[in-house]
Write a protein that holds these residues in place. Structure first.
Motif: not given
Length: 439
Positions: A369, A371, A387, A431
């Motif tokens: 991922i 971000g 994202l 996050t």
């Protein structure tokens, strides 16, 4: 208190407003006018059929007339509004070739938007796909079946999703975008490089920094003239910005320069007893005192909820939008909320950004991922997030959007509670990890 509330428009905003209004006003007479033969058509149905998510257009409705009538709401279909007399508090509409009038105590304008551009000569060609209505979508499906090479006008979310759908259906695709990239309202372009690379490898040909000025139809083909190129194709898709569908308004209602209806934070127009929601209005920003025109279904639904609280007196402010989006295209899940770093120059505060990439879960090191977080240097408040992953991370953008609306700082974000399971998550949720990356 008895009153007659008239709602013009039967899509996301209008239907939501009708249901919420009934919940708030048990004894009111509520009438919804819709120009189509059915209410609740989902404009993205073309993608859903091309991507085989649904099989028939009959599945592409989120509510029916009968369901709305169960709330005690009168639904008048095939009713196209012709004019509004705000002095007499009266709406004139056309139904079965007859002109009819209806009076209101409160009026909610929810007539949405239309796909059109007066700047491009030849844009009305029958070989240019639009699909806001069910009839347009039927025509679009036929055009997709009959043609092979497509030009997509616009590289926003609609354009990129359409490119994905057409490539899935083994069509040739070329995309024309006036900016130097795709989805520029929502992403800084370095975040999308893996996606753009994949799109090119799958056959999408980009024309960036190009603006279509004229379209000619020559021997059943379309010729697109830009400032630098002449592009030919069998068919085209209109994926440029939409505009409000409000030609029937009288001149007492204040408009913005772009033609959207001016409303205050309680969604009231400049005229007493008239409110406007959804794609008919500019949407206030969650990040500043500015407002802008942006067509998103989530904004339509939320304005429909809020307006019902303010019909008698202003009591619930619409908190605005962080422009939250998410989708899957060409194998990538992409999501964005809040400001981009590129557009931060238009805001009065100094911002900084954080980048990071991490595994999607503790035992899956291959899937990652990526971000990006934009935050205020002075306050530390989160101002934007982006994202991208080949793992489904779409719901995570809702957490970040809520954080922006609540004024969360990156220090607080790092401590945000989250679930952990070794099979499904990394040690730090992405996050939280973004909040830990500040030097």
């Amino acid at each position: 208190m008895f009153m007659h509330i008239v709602i013009v428009g039967g899509s996301f905003a209008g239907v939501t407003a009708a249901i919420r209004t009934r919940q708030n006003f048990k004894d009111a007479q509520i009438t919804l006018l819709e120009k189509q033969a059915q209410i609740g058509f989902i404009p993205g149905a073309l993608h859903a059929i091309l991507n085989k998510q649904i099989k028939r257009l009959e599945e592409a409705y989120f509510i029916s007339k009968e369901e709305l009538q169960e709330y005690g709401i009168t639904v008048i279909l095939n009713a196209e509004v012709q004019s509004l007399d705000s002095n007499q508090q009266q709406v004139t509409y056309q139904k079965t070739n007859q002109s009819k009038k209806i009076n209101y105590d409160k009026l909610i304008i929810a007539t949405g938007s239309v796909q059109s551009s007066y700047r491009i000569k030849g844009i009305q060609s029958h070989k240019i796909i639009t699909y806001k209505s069910v009839e347009e979508t039927k025509t679009a499906l036929a055009l997709v079946a009959q043609n092979h090479r497509f030009t997509i006008l616009g590289g926003g979310q609609v354009g990129v999703e359409m490119a994905d759908s057409l490539i899935r259906n083994k069509k040739k695709v070329q995309l024309v975008e006036s900016m130097n990239g795709i989805l520029v309202k929502y992403f800084d372009q370095e975040m999308l490089q893996p996606l753009i690379k994949e799109m090119k490898s799958r056959g999408v040909h980009f024309y960036f920094n190009e603006t279509v000025r004229e379209i000619e139809e020559i021997d059943e083909r379309l010729l697109f003239k830009t400032q630098n190129s002449e592009i030919t194709s069998d068919c085209a898709v209109f994926a440029l910005s939409v505009k409000p569908q409000i030609a029937y308004l009288d001149d007492q209602i204040r408009l913005h320069e772009d033609g959207a209806i001016y409303v205050d934070r309680y969604l009231k127009t400049s005229v007493e007893n008239i409110f406007a929601i959804g794609d008919a209005i500019q949407t206030p920003s969650s990040l500043s005192d500015e407002s802008f025109y942006i067509s998103l279904a989530n904004n339509a639904v939320r304005t429909g909820i809020v307006v019902a609280d303010n019909l008698l007196k202003p009591q619930t402010k619409f908190i605005g939008t962080a422009r939250t989006i998410g989708t899957k295209v060409f194998g990538y899940y992409i999501a964005s909320t809040g400001m981009t770093e590129t557009e931060s120059i238009f805001f009065d505060e100094k911002v900084a950004s954080i980048h990071m990439t991490q595994p999607a879960s503790l035992f899956n090191k291959q899937a990652t991922i990526s971000g990006k977080l934009i935050y205020s240097v002075e306050t530390g408040q989160v101002r934007g997030a982006q994202l991208i992953s080949q793992t489904n991370i779409l719901e995570k953008i809702n957490t970040l959007s809520l954080g922006i609306q609540m004024g969360i700082t990156i220090t607080e974000l790092a401590q945000k509670d989250y679930f952990f399971h070794s099979a499904w998550s990394p040690i730090y949720d992405v996050t939280n990890h973004l909040g830990l990356m500040k030097g």
